[in-house]
Design an enzyme around this catalytic site. Sequence first.
Site, PDB file in Angstrom:
ATOM      1  N   ASP A  34     -18.264 -13.215 -13.339  1.00  0.00           N
ATOM      2  CA  ASP A  34     -17.601 -12.859 -14.595  1.00  0.00           C
ATOM      3  C   ASP A  34     -17.834 -11.391 -14.966  1.00  0.00           C
ATOM      4  O   ASP A  34     -18.982 -10.922 -15.005  1.00  0.00           O
ATOM      5  CB  ASP A  34     -18.151 -13.766 -15.708  1.00  0.00           C
ATOM      6  CG  ASP A  34     -17.205 -13.858 -16.899  1.00  0.00           C
ATOM      7  OD1 ASP A  34     -16.087 -13.307 -16.817  1.00  0.00           O
ATOM      8  OD2 ASP A  34     -17.593 -14.485 -17.895  1.00  0.00           O
ATOM      9  N   ASP A  35     -16.747 -10.685 -15.251  1.00  0.00           N
ATOM     10  CA  ASP A  35     -16.826  -9.299 -15.768  1.00  0.00           C
ATOM     11  C   ASP A  35     -17.495  -8.320 -14.797  1.00  0.00           C
ATOM     12  O   ASP A  35     -18.055  -7.305 -15.228  1.00  0.00           O
ATOM     13  CB  ASP A  35     -17.590  -9.248 -17.113  1.00  0.00           C
ATOM     14  CG  ASP A  35     -16.767  -9.769 -18.288  1.00  0.00           C
ATOM     15  OD1 ASP A  35     -15.819 -10.540 -18.045  1.00  0.00           O
ATOM     16  OD2 ASP A  35     -17.074  -9.413 -19.440  1.00  0.00           O
ATOM     17  N   CYS A  73     -10.819 -12.638 -19.803  1.00  0.00           N
ATOM     18  CA  CYS A  73     -11.251 -13.782 -18.989  1.00  0.00           C
ATOM     19  C   CYS A  73     -10.154 -14.822 -18.737  1.00  0.00           C
ATOM     20  O   CYS A  73      -9.724 -15.030 -17.610  1.00  0.00           O
ATOM     21  CB  CYS A  73     -12.441 -14.466 -19.643  1.00  0.00           C
ATOM     22  SG  CYS A  73     -13.863 -13.369 -19.896  1.00  0.00           S
ATOM     23  N   HIS A 127     -11.561 -20.408 -17.812  1.00  0.00           N
ATOM     24  CA  HIS A 127     -12.340 -19.851 -18.915  1.00  0.00           C
ATOM     25  C   HIS A 127     -12.892 -20.926 -19.837  1.00  0.00           C
ATOM     26  O   HIS A 127     -14.041 -20.895 -20.248  1.00  0.00           O
ATOM     27  CB  HIS A 127     -11.501 -18.871 -19.735  1.00  0.00           C
ATOM     28  CG  HIS A 127     -12.228 -18.390 -20.950  1.00  0.00           C
ATOM     29  ND1 HIS A 127     -13.222 -17.453 -20.865  1.00  0.00           N
ATOM     30  CD2 HIS A 127     -12.162 -18.764 -22.247  1.00  0.00           C
ATOM     31  CE1 HIS A 127     -13.723 -17.249 -22.069  1.00  0.00           C
ATOM     32  NE2 HIS A 127     -13.098 -18.030 -22.933  1.00  0.00           N
ATOM     33  N   ASP A 307     -13.158 -11.661 -12.357  1.00  0.00           N
ATOM     34  CA  ASP A 307     -11.887 -11.854 -13.084  1.00  0.00           C
ATOM     35  C   ASP A 307     -11.282 -10.542 -13.584  1.00  0.00           C
ATOM     36  O   ASP A 307     -10.086 -10.455 -13.832  1.00  0.00           O
ATOM     37  CB  ASP A 307     -12.028 -12.885 -14.219  1.00  0.00           C
ATOM     38  CG  ASP A 307     -13.143 -12.575 -15.209  1.00  0.00           C
ATOM     39  OD1 ASP A 307     -13.899 -11.605 -14.990  1.00  0.00           O
ATOM     40  OD2 ASP A 307     -13.264 -13.314 -16.207  1.00  0.00           O
ATOM     41  N   HIS A 308     -12.116  -9.503 -13.741  1.00  0.00           N
ATOM     42  CA  HIS A 308     -11.650  -8.175 -14.181  1.00  0.00           C
ATOM     43  C   HIS A 308     -12.842  -7.249 -14.246  1.00  0.00           C
ATOM     44  O   HIS A 308     -13.985  -7.694 -14.056  1.00  0.00           O
ATOM     45  CB  HIS A 308     -10.950  -8.241 -15.557  1.00  0.00           C
ATOM     46  CG  HIS A 308     -11.769  -8.977 -16.559  1.00  0.00           C
ATOM     47  ND1 HIS A 308     -12.875  -8.418 -17.147  1.00  0.00           N
ATOM     48  CD2 HIS A 308     -11.696 -10.245 -17.026  1.00  0.00           C
ATOM     49  CE1 HIS A 308     -13.430  -9.314 -17.937  1.00  0.00           C
ATOM     50  NE2 HIS A 308     -12.746 -10.441 -17.881  1.00  0.00           N
TER      51      HIS A 308
HETATM   52 CA    CA Z   1     -14.410 -12.168 -17.711  1.00  0.00          CA
END
Ligand code: CA
Length: 546
Positions: A34-35, A73, A127, A307-308
């Site tokens: 994540d992130d 997300c 998410h 995800d980004h």
């Molecule tokens: Ca995220």
Amino acid sequence: VRNKIILLSLTCILSLNSFCQEKNDYNFLFIVIDDLRAELGSYGSEYVKSPNIDALASKSIVYKNAYSQYAHCSPSRSSFLTGLRPDSTGIYNLDDHIRDVVPDVVTMPQLLKQHGYKSIGMGKIFHNNKNDEDSWNEFHNNFYGYYLDQQNLEIVNSTGKGPAFESADVNDDKYKDGQMTKLAVSKLREFKDDKFILSVGFIKPHLPFNAPKKYWDMYEGIELPLSNIHSRPSWSPKYSVIDTEETRSYYGIPKDIHEPFSEELSKNLMRSYYACISYIDAQVGILLEELYNLGLEENTIVILTSDHGFKLGEYGVWGKHSNMEFDTKVPLMIHHPEMTPGENDDIVELLDLYPTIADMAGIESSTMGESLFMEERKQIAISQMFRDYVPVMGYSIRKDDFRYVFWVEDGKIIDEEFFDHQLDPNETVNQIELLPQVQRLELLKEFNKYNYTNPIDIDQYVLSIPNHKIELSLNASIDQITFTFPRELNLDGIHISIFNLNGTKVIDQPACRHTCTINFNGNKGVLLYLVTKNGKTLKSGKFLNK
Ligand SMILES: [Ca+2]
């Protein structure tokens, strides 16, 4: 017509071994972090310590130009897990669940499940952390331990929100991701004789940047360089990059969006973000070691991505939610036991993961992406970002050495940005005047080809002139207004309308080239409008004759 390479034939030609009969027996280990921005040792970072992911990268195809379709997300995950662009799921926020908006969609893990794979999911895959029964044979999300420091727990209890980072002196499995790794190891052992897809969604380095102290200690004494980009790109619209206050919502962080973070806070945030990456890196190492110990290494495909991205103070913002490189670029690597590892410079999208995984499993799929192993692939990545408070949707096209962003309100393009990465790799100055009109129209056509459920009406499109690019000046001494357009701008269809102060139109003429000089004609003052052929006012001003 899609000229699709079936991976089977590719690898059969390359390997000429028993793999051909067994190609459907590959397992998948799908790791979503994540992130995680594209900052790892294997992505050229001098500071981040990620030895285990780097070791995986050395055995993988490493995509150096992979992009998220939405730097948030749920919109991103809903897109790459369904193979639909955000405009096709309609998910731009954290609230909607795919089954509410596209109930019949077949998700990537669901497709494999339908074809005989045991589909096991855990942590943050979708998410909402909802158990999507259609996607999984089993799903696990009962992990605990967000904050462990007693003082921080008291802060959470009293204020509702804890600090933005923590480094309790504990073992890995006291925080959630370490527990998840233990469970993933047990699932590898349990399903080792099955054909499986194990999807592991690590929740760090998402805020708060909490990880065991030993990972914080790995960065002791290292001078981490802070970004020297302190504000949003010059000449970009206000909504291009915004402070969504994601980090500011944490305890101990300045709440006023105009207040920059101190150097000490910035360095602690950066260090704790990196510590979280190293923590997750260690978890990835444990999973890979278990694959090896169980003899699964030779028949398991490992995919690792995020995800980004995330801005670590770039543009003065700590957070995501923009169309810029820092937020849309993601790490992406695929380890396939039969495929030659190496770096790949193609521009690819997370959207392409679903058809790529289906391709590797030998399953037909129908998505808006393209398998990464397809011949003559698209070389374009589309991202988007909705600013609901305007409201305006920004679409980004990342192609060749540039990024082109256009902002759409009521179907009309109202702002544009252009960043030439050879001149400006960090996207600091909007140079839209460098984009020729012919190329702009080609890009919009290409956009419509890929974002086909919600195309832009190009026929309606009139070049929008960024307000700041038109200089208006009053030359009072000779009773005239002079104004200047950038030479590159296409003024087709742009009209100049001038009214006297009584509201009577006194001049209506096509825009003149480059510099226009218009006489007051005896009026005490005028109201001037630059109007497109569709009636949209590009610029207006009131001028008094002194
Ligand atoms: Ca995220």
